[in-house]
Design an enzyme around this catalytic site. Structure first.
Site, mmCIF file in Angstrom:
data_model
loop_
_atom_site.group_PDB
_atom_site.id
_atom_site.type_symbol
_atom_site.label_atom_id
_atom_site.label_comp_id
_atom_site.label_asym_id
_atom_site.label_seq_id
_atom_site.Cartn_x
_atom_site.Cartn_y
_atom_site.Cartn_z
ATOM 1 N N THR A 43 42.122 -58.957 -14.634
ATOM 2 C CA THR A 43 42.283 -58.638 -16.007
ATOM 3 C C THR A 43 40.977 -59.155 -16.642
ATOM 4 O OG1 THR A 43 43.284 -61.050 -16.092
ATOM 5 C CG2 THR A 43 44.802 -59.029 -16.117
ATOM 6 N N HIS A 76 57.497 -60.637 -21.927
ATOM 7 C CA HIS A 76 56.353 -61.308 -21.922
ATOM 8 C C HIS A 76 56.939 -62.842 -21.220
ATOM 9 C CE1 HIS A 76 53.036 -63.379 -24.158
ATOM 10 N NE2 HIS A 76 53.789 -64.501 -24.285
ATOM 11 N N GLU A 77 57.974 -63.317 -21.936
ATOM 12 C CA GLU A 77 58.399 -64.702 -21.582
ATOM 13 C C GLU A 77 58.872 -64.767 -20.046
ATOM 14 O OE1 GLU A 77 57.869 -66.993 -23.372
ATOM 15 O OE2 GLU A 77 57.403 -66.008 -25.166
ATOM 16 N N ASP A 84 42.926 -66.575 -17.192
ATOM 17 C CA ASP A 84 44.280 -66.534 -16.856
ATOM 18 C C ASP A 84 44.480 -66.398 -15.228
ATOM 19 O OD1 ASP A 84 43.504 -64.025 -16.245
ATOM 20 O OD2 ASP A 84 44.893 -62.670 -17.433
ATOM 21 N N VAL A 119 44.020 -64.576 -12.938
ATOM 22 C CA VAL A 119 44.255 -63.152 -12.460
ATOM 23 C C VAL A 119 42.930 -62.366 -12.349
ATOM 24 C CG1 VAL A 119 45.410 -60.839 -12.870
ATOM 25 C CG2 VAL A 119 46.629 -62.908 -13.539
#
Length: 316
Positions: A252, A227-228, A247, A249
């Protein structure tokens, strides 16, 4: 499902108008200490306040990213990223083993190459947009330092020798991970592209690093680092850090907010159109066992930061 990308000017406005009540990150953790909590967005807000030029720099990175995706100027083939792991410990349990460190590298190589065992989880409504990011991670070195600190917070003290931490090693060509006790219920945080090279990298609490040793359920499968590092490669939280946010994107769906635990199959957003949420995405807040994919749109964003002229082109 498809979302419009923000223009540079709108992005600049978004960065410049963040709320002013998040300087003390730990004060906000009470409601989420039982679930995943990543402080990357709050750390970004602090850096934007400290550095007036950062918003413009990040807006330029966003513009480059959009152009790179649109024109196909993205990195092809397999990349290898050397990883430096900086371990800061007070107790024996914080001084995690080499086996635990290697387990995290192994998880990253599976997650970023669609080799994770849960990649083919049945009933995934977004299987058509699952991505093989195609990036390998290689353990370059492990550096250990004993400390008297019981927790480090999110002000980057662990990255500075003046604060008792360890300076980044070759941050323009190596991914630095700091492993330590963060505190405040925070699992980890990352620096987005555009920040200072002296603090560039990812911080992860030792209890959520890798999938063996001290790795603690329900964050014991190494997905905090996945995730990070997504943030480090310019991915936002899937809900856009706002109610029904963006986000950046294209493939998504819009999320109400973060998901916790492991949502039931078919969980939908109450945002416009009630889209089916991509709660199995690595950039949500679900438990480690509930996240298992990046999308093709996210892959395109990650590729763009490594393209010629991109903010992390020095890693090529």
């Amino acid at each position: 499902m498809k979302k419009m990308l923000l223009s540079v000017s709108v992005l600049f406005f978004m960065f410049s108008c963040q709320k002013d009540d998040t300087t003390d990150v730990q004060s906000e953790t009470g409601a989420v200490t039982a679930g995943r909590y990543c402080a990357s967005h709050e750390v970004l807000e602090r850096q934007l306040k400290e550095n007036p030029g950062l918003a413009q720099k990040m807006a330029e990175i966003e513009d480059f990213t959009n152009n790179a995706i649109a024109s196909g100027r993205i990195v092809n083939g397999k990349m290898e990223i050397p990883v430096v792991v900086n371990v800061l410990y007070k107790t024996a349990s914080e001084n995690i083993s080499l086996a635990q460190i290697q387990s995290q590298i192994d998880v990253l190589n599976k997650d970023f190459n669609a080799l994770n065992s849960d990649y083919n989880t049945p009933n995934n409504p977004y299987s058509a947009v699952r991505a093989n990011v195609g990036i390998n991670f290689v353990l370059d070195q492990v550096i250990r330092k004993s400390t008297t600190k019981t927790s480090w917070g999110t002000n980057d003290a662990m990255k500075k020798t003046s604060g008792g931490g360890m300076a980044a090693v070759s941050p323009t060509t190596k991914l630095n991970l700091w492993v330590c006790t963060i505190g405040g219920g925070i699992l980890g945080y990352a620096q987005f592209p555009g920040g200072s090279s002296s603090t560039d990298g990812v911080v992860i609490d030792s209890r959520y690093f890798g999938n063996t040793g001290t790795a603690t359920y329900p964050f014991n499968l190494g997905r905090t680092a996945t995730h990070e590092i997504g943030h480090w490669m310019n991915l936002r939280h899937i809900w856009g850090d706002a109610t029904c946010g963006n986000d950046q994107v294209s493939d998504t769906p819009v999320h109400n907010t973060a998901n916790y635990g492991v949502p039931a199959v078919g969980h939908r957003s109450t945002c416009s159109g009630t889209p089916l949420e991509m709660y199995m995405n690595y950039m949500d807040y679900t438990d480690d066992r509930g996240m298992y994919m990046f999308s093709n749109g996210q892959k395109a964003r990650m590729d763009a930061v490594f393209a010629v002229g991109g903010s992390r082109a020095s890693f090529r």
